[in-house]
Scaffold this motif. Structure first.
Motif, PDB file in Angstrom:
ATOM      1  N   UNK A   1      24.234 -11.810  30.838  1.00  0.00           N
ATOM      2  CA  UNK A   1      23.446 -13.033  30.859  1.00  0.00           C
ATOM      3  C   UNK A   1      22.778 -13.295  29.511  1.00  0.00           C
ATOM      4  N   UNK A   2      22.233 -12.244  28.858  1.00  0.00           N
ATOM      5  CA  UNK A   2      21.544 -12.463  27.591  1.00  0.00           C
ATOM      6  C   UNK A   2      22.504 -12.926  26.500  1.00  0.00           C
ATOM      7  N   UNK A   3      23.741 -12.445  26.552  1.00  0.00           N
ATOM      8  CA  UNK A   3      24.717 -12.902  25.566  1.00  0.00           C
ATOM      9  C   UNK A   3      25.126 -14.347  25.819  1.00  0.00           C
TER      10      UNK A   3
ATOM     11  N   UNK B   1      28.173 -27.281  25.968  1.00  0.00           N
ATOM     12  CA  UNK B   1      28.802 -26.227  26.761  1.00  0.00           C
ATOM     13  C   UNK B   1      29.327 -26.861  28.044  1.00  0.00           C
ATOM     14  N   UNK B   2      30.641 -26.753  28.268  1.00  0.00           N
ATOM     15  CA  UNK B   2      31.243 -27.384  29.452  1.00  0.00           C
ATOM     16  C   UNK B   2      31.767 -26.359  30.450  1.00  0.00           C
ATOM     17  N   UNK B   3      31.781 -25.077  30.066  1.00  0.00           N
ATOM     18  CA  UNK B   3      32.361 -24.082  30.951  1.00  0.00           C
ATOM     19  C   UNK B   3      31.869 -22.690  30.555  1.00  0.00           C
ATOM     20  N   UNK B   4      31.595 -21.855  31.563  1.00  0.00           N
ATOM     21  CA  UNK B   4      31.323 -20.443  31.353  1.00  0.00           C
ATOM     22  C   UNK B   4      32.431 -19.621  31.986  1.00  0.00           C
ATOM     23  N   UNK B   5      32.801 -18.515  31.358  1.00  0.00           N
ATOM     24  CA  UNK B   5      33.884 -17.666  31.853  1.00  0.00           C
ATOM     25  C   UNK B   5      33.424 -16.211  31.848  1.00  0.00           C
ATOM     26  N   UNK B   6      33.572 -15.544  32.987  1.00  0.00           N
ATOM     27  CA  UNK B   6      33.371 -14.099  33.066  1.00  0.00           C
ATOM     28  C   UNK B   6      34.732 -13.477  33.331  1.00  0.00           C
ATOM     29  N   UNK B   7      35.138 -12.557  32.483  1.00  0.00           N
ATOM     30  CA  UNK B   7      36.442 -11.928  32.643  1.00  0.00           C
ATOM     31  C   UNK B   7      36.392 -10.786  33.637  1.00  0.00           C
TER      32      UNK B   7
ATOM     33  N   UNK C   1      31.040  -7.677  40.157  1.00  0.00           N
ATOM     34  CA  UNK C   1      31.308  -9.045  39.724  1.00  0.00           C
ATOM     35  C   UNK C   1      30.255  -9.991  40.285  1.00  0.00           C
ATOM     36  N   UNK C   2      29.899  -9.809  41.551  1.00  0.00           N
ATOM     37  CA  UNK C   2      28.878 -10.665  42.167  1.00  0.00           C
ATOM     38  C   UNK C   2      27.551 -10.549  41.435  1.00  0.00           C
TER      39      UNK C   2
ATOM     40  N   UNK D   1      23.565 -13.018  37.673  1.00  0.00           N
ATOM     41  CA  UNK D   1      22.764 -12.973  36.450  1.00  0.00           C
ATOM     42  C   UNK D   1      23.075 -14.136  35.517  1.00  0.00           C
ATOM     43  N   UNK D   2      24.371 -14.489  35.435  1.00  0.00           N
ATOM     44  CA  UNK D   2      24.805 -15.463  34.437  1.00  0.00           C
ATOM     45  C   UNK D   2      24.503 -16.899  34.840  1.00  0.00           C
ATOM     46  N   UNK D   3      24.692 -17.238  36.116  1.00  0.00           N
ATOM     47  CA  UNK D   3      24.551 -18.634  36.551  1.00  0.00           C
ATOM     48  C   UNK D   3      23.207 -19.251  36.141  1.00  0.00           C
ATOM     49  N   UNK D   4      22.069 -18.548  36.300  1.00  0.00           N
ATOM     50  CA  UNK D   4      20.795 -19.192  35.953  1.00  0.00           C
ATOM     51  C   UNK D   4      20.629 -19.530  34.474  1.00  0.00           C
ATOM     52  N   UNK D   5      21.362 -18.865  33.576  1.00  0.00           N
ATOM     53  CA  UNK D   5      21.166 -19.130  32.153  1.00  0.00           C
ATOM     54  C   UNK D   5      22.110 -20.193  31.619  1.00  0.00           C
ATOM     55  N   UNK D   6      23.101 -20.604  32.407  1.00  0.00           N
ATOM     56  CA  UNK D   6      23.992 -21.678  31.971  1.00  0.00           C
ATOM     57  C   UNK D   6      23.285 -23.020  32.121  1.00  0.00           C
ATOM     58  N   UNK D   7      23.613 -23.993  31.280  1.00  0.00           N
ATOM     59  CA  UNK D   7      23.005 -25.318  31.415  1.00  0.00           C
ATOM     60  C   UNK D   7      23.279 -25.906  32.801  1.00  0.00           C
ATOM     61  N   UNK D   8      22.385 -26.728  33.314  1.00  0.00           N
ATOM     62  CA  UNK D   8      22.594 -27.331  34.631  1.00  0.00           C
ATOM     63  C   UNK D   8      23.927 -28.074  34.699  1.00  0.00           C
TER      64      UNK D   8
END
Length: 279
Positions: free
Chosen positions: A12-14, A29-35, A48-49, A54-61
């Motif tokens: 998330x911090x990255x 930013x139009x997309x986030x990807x977790x490999x 993965x869950x 962790x990541x969803x809250x830091x992405x733009x709305x």
């Protein structure tokens, strides 16, 4: 020119640092990807869950997060979201040409070394192992090989603490990551091809060998101290193990100057084991 950017990472911090670097340059930013791991029995569903949570809250709305199961899924996502450029910081896949060609401009990778030094998955571990006083951050175009693409931006002179963990290092790198992402996207939008890496200066920072998990007191004290520092950061294997006062232990901390701890003679002088636990 406003670029449509996909971010790829695993923490998330990255994601936040990459996103802030994009925003500082006026890009979207139009997309986030977790490999996900592509190995059988790789990352468990629970892991993965937890990453997603962790990541969803830091992405733009309104920005979607995807977990492609294979290269085809990644390519489809990049085409579907009309991505201009992908910014990567931590991705366990080797990206094939079909994926590298999916965004309009390409993939930019953010790597924790001054490339071409320490290409590969463990640049910080090798910097600690070699006793480097600091590290750097490089943003480069990705190609089919590992960390070999043309360099867009570099920042060096980032001090390495004597003892630092993986979790403690990233907050120290965050401002530098944001800076190189902003600068790299600025150059990408102008069509900058970057500068080729100097192959004669290249070195590879691969996984540490199993033998490195055992301390040999016949080595110089400084090498052993750096070995302990490397494992304190996180080496991917357990250790380092040694015999101290007749007991097999895992050495957690050492010092090179007289003080508290158990004194052990090395090839060129003493070292003090200040923290250890039963092996």
């Amino acid at each position: 020119m406003v670029l449509r950017v996909a971010l790829v990472s695993f923490r998330a911090d990255l994601f936040l640092a990459l996103q802030e670097g994009c925003a500082a340059g006026g890009h979207e930013v139009v997309l986030g990807v977790v490999g996900r791991s592509r190995r059988p029995g790789g990352a468990a569903a629970a892991g993965i869950a937890a990453k997603v949570a962790d990541v969803v809250p830091v992405l733009p709305p309104g920005v979607d997060l995807v977990l492609p199961g294979d290269v085809g899924g990644l390519v489809a996502a990049l085409h579907g979201y009309r991505v201009d450029v992908v910014v990567v910081c931590g991705f366990s896949w080797r990206i094939p040409p079909i994926a590298l060609a999916a965004p309009t401009l390409g993939f930019i990778n953010v790597h924790a070394s001054l490339l071409p030094r320490y290409r590969g998955p463990a640049p910080v571990q090798w910097a600690l192992r070699n006793g480097d006083p600091g590290i750097g951050v490089t943003a480069h175009w990705m190609d089919e090989r590992i960390d070999t693409g043309n360099i867009l931006v570099q920042r060096g002179g980032i001090p390495l603490p004597e003892y630092v963990t993986f979790a403690e290092l990233w907050p120290l790198l965050d401002p530098h990551i944001r800076e190189v992402v902003t600068a790299a996207l600025g150059r990408a939008e102008t069509g900058c091809p970057g500068r080729p890496q100097e192959e004669s200066l290249a070195s590879y920072a691969g996984a540490l060998e199993a033998e490195y998990s055992h301390i040999d007191w016949s080595w110089p004290a400084r090498l052993i101290h750096n070995q302990v520092r490397t494992f304190h950061f996180g080496a991917g294997i357990a250790g380092p193990f040694a015999e101290v006062d007749g007991e097999r232990v895992r050495v957690l901390r050492t010092r090179l100057t007289p003080g508290a701890g158990t004194r052990v003679q090395c090839a060129d002088g003493p070292i003090w084991v200040t923290e250890a636990e039963p092996a």
